[in-house]
Design a protein around this motif. Sequence first.
Motif, PDB file in Angstrom:
ATOM      1  N   THR A   1      -3.477  14.626  19.212  1.00 35.46           N
ATOM      2  CA  THR A   1      -4.378  13.073  19.026  1.00 35.46           C
ATOM      3  C   THR A   1      -5.163  12.484  18.353  1.00 35.46           C
ATOM      4  O   THR A   1      -6.302  11.902  18.651  1.00 35.46           O
ATOM      5  N   ALA A  27      -2.713  19.290  26.573  1.00 32.03           N
ATOM      6  CA  ALA A  27      -3.892  19.513  25.590  1.00 32.03           C
ATOM      7  C   ALA A  27      -4.500  19.501  26.940  1.00 32.03           C
ATOM      8  O   ALA A  27      -4.671  19.125  28.242  1.00 32.03           O
ATOM      9  N   THR A  68      -8.568  18.229  27.945  1.00 26.78           N
ATOM     10  CA  THR A  68      -9.937  17.502  27.704  1.00 26.78           C
ATOM     11  C   THR A  68     -10.611  16.886  28.166  1.00 26.78           C
ATOM     12  O   THR A  68     -11.338  17.324  29.238  1.00 26.78           O
ATOM     13  N   ASP A  69     -12.143  17.068  27.530  1.00 21.04           N
ATOM     14  CA  ASP A  69     -13.617  17.155  27.831  1.00 21.04           C
ATOM     15  C   ASP A  69     -13.989  15.527  28.662  1.00 21.04           C
ATOM     16  O   ASP A  69     -13.115  14.356  28.609  1.00 21.04           O
ATOM     17  N   GLY A  80     -13.158  12.362  26.913  1.00 21.04           N
ATOM     18  CA  GLY A  80     -12.026  11.930  26.504  1.00 21.04           C
ATOM     19  C   GLY A  80     -10.642  12.786  24.927  1.00 21.04           C
ATOM     20  O   GLY A  80     -10.048  13.087  25.185  1.00 21.04           O
ATOM     21  N   ARG A  81     -12.111  13.819  24.339  1.00 21.14           N
ATOM     22  CA  ARG A  81     -11.332  14.851  23.424  1.00 21.14           C
ATOM     23  C   ARG A  81     -10.566  15.698  24.331  1.00 21.14           C
ATOM     24  O   ARG A  81     -11.112  16.430  24.692  1.00 21.14           O
ATOM     25  N   ALA A  82      -9.689  16.012  22.970  1.00 22.12           N
ATOM     26  CA  ALA A  82      -8.279  17.229  23.571  1.00 22.12           C
ATOM     27  C   ALA A  82      -9.356  18.578  22.254  1.00 22.12           C
ATOM     28  O   ALA A  82      -9.092  18.452  21.789  1.00 22.12           O
ATOM     29  N   SER A 113     -10.016  20.533  32.518  1.00 28.06           N
ATOM     30  CA  SER A 113     -10.817  19.172  32.111  1.00 28.06           C
ATOM     31  C   SER A 113     -11.292  19.271  32.995  1.00 28.06           C
ATOM     32  O   SER A 113     -12.561  18.306  32.752  1.00 28.06           O
ATOM     33  N   SER A 171     -13.964  15.902  32.268  1.00 31.79           N
ATOM     34  CA  SER A 171     -12.832  14.908  32.255  1.00 31.79           C
ATOM     35  C   SER A 171     -12.527  13.853  32.884  1.00 31.79           C
ATOM     36  O   SER A 171     -12.168  14.126  34.206  1.00 31.79           O
ATOM     37  N   THR A 190     -10.045  11.983  33.023  1.00 33.33           N
ATOM     38  CA  THR A 190      -8.129  11.410  32.428  1.00 33.33           C
ATOM     39  C   THR A 190      -7.362  12.673  33.445  1.00 33.33           C
ATOM     40  O   THR A 190      -7.669  13.783  33.780  1.00 33.33           O
ATOM     41  N   SER A 201      -3.734  14.429  33.053  1.00 33.46           N
ATOM     42  CA  SER A 201      -1.770  15.108  32.438  1.00 33.46           C
ATOM     43  C   SER A 201      -1.200  14.131  33.035  1.00 33.46           C
ATOM     44  O   SER A 201      -0.625  13.731  34.087  1.00 33.46           O
TER      45      SER A 201
END
Length: 257
Positions: A149, A206, A208-209, A212-214, A247, A252, A254, A256
């Motif tokens: 990422t 991963a 993510t928070d 969007g960071r892993a 997540s 998050s 997002t 998976s």
Amino acid sequence: MKTATTAPALERAIRILNLLTQAGSPLSGADIAKQLALPRSSVHGLLMQLLQTDLIRKTDERHFVLGAHTMYWANGFLAQQNIVNDFQTAISRIPELDSYTLTLSALSGNQVVYLACRNSQQAPLGFEFRMGMQLPAVFTATGKVMLSTLPQDEILQLLPELPPPYTETSVRNHEELFAELETVRRQGYAVDNGQLRLGMHCFGVAVTDYSGRAGYGIAVSLIEREVNETNRSQLVSGLKKLAQSLSASLGSLTRSR
């Protein structure tokens, strides 16, 4: 380029604590000075200060190990990480992962540090993951998925050189690493095909928070001879369910892939 520290004593103290963490057995002041290439007088003074704060303790007149205060810090860190409790709760809700070893880790520089582990009793690996264990990110499934990422220039800053290979299948250069990371991005999960330990196979996804960071990675590990297309699909699917749950707990939006 590495910048000079404005607190050399602090940097040296951290290096001593890191060395004692990695050593796994007591070290003398002379051992520490030699391995870190530091003056004995400087090491002696720092050891006395670390003893006074219970960051290290003596096992005899000459040898040192980590002290109890480091666990106080570790517990304080984990108390702030609801992700660990969420991980322990969420894994009980995904039956397809029940009989396998599961790990939760975070990226720390070019290493992964394990925050939580459930080692399988039904299908032992001959390798035990432990909370607080650190391993080279490039050889682990969670490390690869988190590295995937990051932009390439940031990866090169973290890994100007790759660590010595652990096994004959370990990634050996940047070209191989970047090719693997591109595959991870394309398929949505990472694979450790015996790069950490021959005969052990791991899949990583991963977490993510809200940004969007892993920030975390989760992995399932099993014996390589047990891997086939059917359970690969089931395990990756179970991992993605787990990642989606974790997540969501981090805010998050997002999903998976």
